[in-house]
Design a protein around this motif. Structure first.
Motif, PDB file in Angstrom:
ATOM      1  N   SER A  41      -3.652 143.432  -0.869  1.00  0.00           N
ATOM      2  CA  SER A  41      -4.117 144.921  -0.448  1.00  0.00           C
ATOM      3  C   SER A  41      -3.313 146.085  -1.069  1.00  0.00           C
ATOM      4  O   SER A  41      -2.202 145.687  -1.867  1.00  0.00           O
ATOM      5  CB  SER A  41      -3.372 145.045   1.173  1.00  0.00           C
ATOM      6  OG  SER A  41      -3.573 146.255   1.711  1.00  0.00           O
ATOM      7  N   PRO A  42      -3.879 147.093  -1.175  1.00  0.00           N
ATOM      8  CA  PRO A  42      -3.291 148.095  -1.967  1.00  0.00           C
ATOM      9  C   PRO A  42      -2.066 148.530  -1.695  1.00  0.00           C
ATOM     10  O   PRO A  42      -1.536 148.439  -0.474  1.00  0.00           O
ATOM     11  CB  PRO A  42      -4.326 149.500  -1.530  1.00  0.00           C
ATOM     12  CG  PRO A  42      -5.391 148.822  -1.139  1.00  0.00           C
ATOM     13  CD  PRO A  42      -5.003 147.675  -0.377  1.00  0.00           C
ATOM     14  N   THR A  53      -2.234 154.155  -3.112  1.00  0.00           N
ATOM     15  CA  THR A  53      -3.593 153.747  -3.750  1.00  0.00           C
ATOM     16  C   THR A  53      -4.800 153.683  -2.420  1.00  0.00           C
ATOM     17  O   THR A  53      -4.190 153.354  -1.421  1.00  0.00           O
ATOM     18  CB  THR A  53      -3.471 152.539  -4.474  1.00  0.00           C
ATOM     19  OG1 THR A  53      -3.080 151.426  -3.515  1.00  0.00           O
ATOM     20  CG2 THR A  53      -2.589 152.644  -5.525  1.00  0.00           C
ATOM     21  N   PRO A  54      -5.826 153.971  -2.790  1.00  0.00           N
ATOM     22  CA  PRO A  54      -6.825 153.850  -1.829  1.00  0.00           C
ATOM     23  C   PRO A  54      -7.413 152.410  -1.401  1.00  0.00           C
ATOM     24  O   PRO A  54      -7.037 151.538  -2.292  1.00  0.00           O
ATOM     25  CB  PRO A  54      -8.238 154.525  -2.356  1.00  0.00           C
ATOM     26  CG  PRO A  54      -7.883 154.463  -3.724  1.00  0.00           C
ATOM     27  CD  PRO A  54      -6.398 154.523  -4.062  1.00  0.00           C
ATOM     28  N   ASP A  55      -7.556 152.247  -0.007  1.00  0.00           N
ATOM     29  CA  ASP A  55      -8.062 150.863   0.315  1.00  0.00           C
ATOM     30  C   ASP A  55      -9.354 150.550  -0.427  1.00  0.00           C
ATOM     31  O   ASP A  55      -9.595 149.472  -0.983  1.00  0.00           O
ATOM     32  CB  ASP A  55      -8.319 150.596   1.780  1.00  0.00           C
ATOM     33  CG  ASP A  55      -6.956 150.758   2.569  1.00  0.00           C
ATOM     34  OD1 ASP A  55      -6.248 149.800   2.313  1.00  0.00           O
ATOM     35  OD2 ASP A  55      -6.526 151.712   2.931  1.00  0.00           O
ATOM     36  N   LYS A  63     -12.499 152.347  -3.059  1.00  0.00           N
ATOM     37  CA  LYS A  63     -13.090 153.627  -3.957  1.00  0.00           C
ATOM     38  C   LYS A  63     -14.173 152.885  -4.605  1.00  0.00           C
ATOM     39  O   LYS A  63     -14.634 151.950  -4.450  1.00  0.00           O
ATOM     40  CB  LYS A  63     -11.916 153.942  -4.987  1.00  0.00           C
ATOM     41  CG  LYS A  63     -11.470 152.795  -5.824  1.00  0.00           C
ATOM     42  CD  LYS A  63     -10.402 153.327  -6.833  1.00  0.00           C
ATOM     43  CE  LYS A  63      -9.830 152.266  -7.964  1.00  0.00           C
ATOM     44  NZ  LYS A  63      -8.871 152.640  -8.783  1.00  0.00           N
ATOM     45  N   ASP A  96     -11.765 147.793  -4.424  1.00  0.00           N
ATOM     46  CA  ASP A  96     -10.410 147.868  -3.801  1.00  0.00           C
ATOM     47  C   ASP A  96      -9.648 148.874  -4.830  1.00  0.00           C
ATOM     48  O   ASP A  96      -9.807 149.278  -5.652  1.00  0.00           O
ATOM     49  CB  ASP A  96      -9.590 146.781  -3.406  1.00  0.00           C
ATOM     50  CG  ASP A  96      -9.144 145.878  -4.530  1.00  0.00           C
ATOM     51  OD1 ASP A  96      -9.189 146.433  -5.795  1.00  0.00           O
ATOM     52  OD2 ASP A  96      -8.324 145.070  -4.337  1.00  0.00           O
ATOM     53  N   GLY A  97      -8.279 149.129  -4.318  1.00  0.00           N
ATOM     54  CA  GLY A  97      -7.659 150.193  -5.150  1.00  0.00           C
ATOM     55  C   GLY A  97      -7.007 149.468  -6.319  1.00  0.00           C
ATOM     56  O   GLY A  97      -6.771 150.485  -7.140  1.00  0.00           O
ATOM     57  N   LYS A  98      -7.208 148.338  -6.807  1.00  0.00           N
ATOM     58  CA  LYS A  98      -7.093 147.727  -7.933  1.00  0.00           C
ATOM     59  C   LYS A  98      -8.222 147.502  -8.653  1.00  0.00           C
ATOM     60  O   LYS A  98      -8.367 147.093  -9.925  1.00  0.00           O
ATOM     61  CB  LYS A  98      -6.237 146.252  -7.863  1.00  0.00           C
ATOM     62  CG  LYS A  98      -4.801 146.750  -7.251  1.00  0.00           C
ATOM     63  CD  LYS A  98      -4.401 145.283  -7.140  1.00  0.00           C
ATOM     64  CE  LYS A  98      -3.099 145.397  -6.370  1.00  0.00           C
ATOM     65  NZ  LYS A  98      -2.282 143.995  -6.052  1.00  0.00           N
ATOM     66  N   SER A 131      -4.838 148.332   4.341  1.00  0.00           N
ATOM     67  CA  SER A 131      -3.247 148.937   4.337  1.00  0.00           C
ATOM     68  C   SER A 131      -3.072 149.336   5.671  1.00  0.00           C
ATOM     69  O   SER A 131      -1.774 149.417   6.211  1.00  0.00           O
ATOM     70  CB  SER A 131      -3.127 149.722   3.476  1.00  0.00           C
ATOM     71  OG  SER A 131      -3.820 150.933   3.560  1.00  0.00           O
ATOM     72  N   ILE A 149      -9.769 156.113   1.556  1.00  0.00           N
ATOM     73  CA  ILE A 149     -10.829 155.849   0.909  1.00  0.00           C
ATOM     74  C   ILE A 149     -10.999 156.971  -0.188  1.00  0.00           C
ATOM     75  O   ILE A 149     -10.484 158.372   0.037  1.00  0.00           O
ATOM     76  CB  ILE A 149     -12.079 155.829   1.488  1.00  0.00           C
ATOM     77  CG1 ILE A 149     -12.488 157.065   2.463  1.00  0.00           C
ATOM     78  CG2 ILE A 149     -11.995 154.585   2.507  1.00  0.00           C
ATOM     79  CD1 ILE A 149     -13.685 157.238   3.326  1.00  0.00           C
ATOM     80  N   GLU A 150     -11.637 156.705  -1.205  1.00  0.00           N
ATOM     81  CA  GLU A 150     -11.893 157.621  -2.410  1.00  0.00           C
ATOM     82  C   GLU A 150     -13.333 157.549  -2.807  1.00  0.00           C
ATOM     83  O   GLU A 150     -13.635 156.463  -3.224  1.00  0.00           O
ATOM     84  CB  GLU A 150     -11.241 157.435  -3.675  1.00  0.00           C
ATOM     85  CG  GLU A 150      -9.797 158.057  -3.444  1.00  0.00           C
ATOM     86  CD  GLU A 150      -8.859 157.884  -4.723  1.00  0.00           C
ATOM     87  OE1 GLU A 150      -9.259 157.740  -5.552  1.00  0.00           O
ATOM     88  OE2 GLU A 150      -7.795 158.215  -4.543  1.00  0.00           O
TER      89      GLU A 150
END
Length: 174
Positions: free
Chosen positions: A54-55, A59-61, A63, A75-77, A110, A116-117
């Motif tokens: 998980s982020p 960082t966003p969950d 995007k 995901d954020g990564k 998270s 979100i983005e």
């Protein structure tokens, strides 16, 4: 004089023994504390060792990112996320269980209010059988593909004609 010295010694010894008893009682009644990091499990205990976690905070969950299939949800990564067509919209339970989860680990939120983005579809969560919050997009659970090992991988696209990348508006990229 000798008598006075003995009384002082006996009083001092009793005082020291009493202090030792009190101190030993304090140490056993004081609760031990553990740092949160020692007791907090990782945010994702997905069956696959390749599954992203998980982020982290900040960082966003979810995007968006560009891929060979167009703009997708990650995901954020930057790891690609997929829909499973055997899931039912607005389900409370994932259709992917058992061995399926080894190949398709859940995307973990998270918090109950995912960050979100750029994602325009309705983002939410459901509770997985192990108590984690699985991300949903337009009422459909989201998953990783265990064979996607780095950001930008989309190896899960169209696997068995039931796994599809998620678009930012919540549609499936077929």
């Amino acid at each position: 004089m000798k008598l006075h010295h003995s009384k002082t010694f006996a009083g001092s010894a009793a005082l020291l023994i009493g202090a030792a008893v009190l101190l030993s009682g304090c140490s056993s009644s004081t609760p031990t504390t553990t740092s949160p990091s020692a007791t907090t499990a990782p945010s994702s205990m997905a069956p696959s060792s390749m599954a992203p976690s998980s982020p982290v905070a900040g960082t966003p969950d979810l995007k968006t990112a560009e891929s060979a299939k167009g703009t997708i949800v990650v995901d954020g990564k930057g790891m690609s996320l997929y829909f499973f067509t055997k899931d039912t919209k607005d389900t409370k339970v994932s259709a992917c269980t058992g061995e399926c989860l080894a190949a398709w680990p859940i995307a973990v939120a998270s918090s109950e209010t995912p960050v979100i983005e750029g994602v325009t579809g309705k983002v939410g969560t459901i509770t997985s059988p192990d108590g984690k919050l699985q991300l949903t997009l337009n009422g459909m659970p989201l998953y990783y593909f265990a064979q996607d090992t780095k950001p930008g991988d989309i190896l899960g696209q169209d696997v068995k004609e039931v796994w599809y990348l998620a678009a930012p508006d919540g549609s499936m990229i077929e």
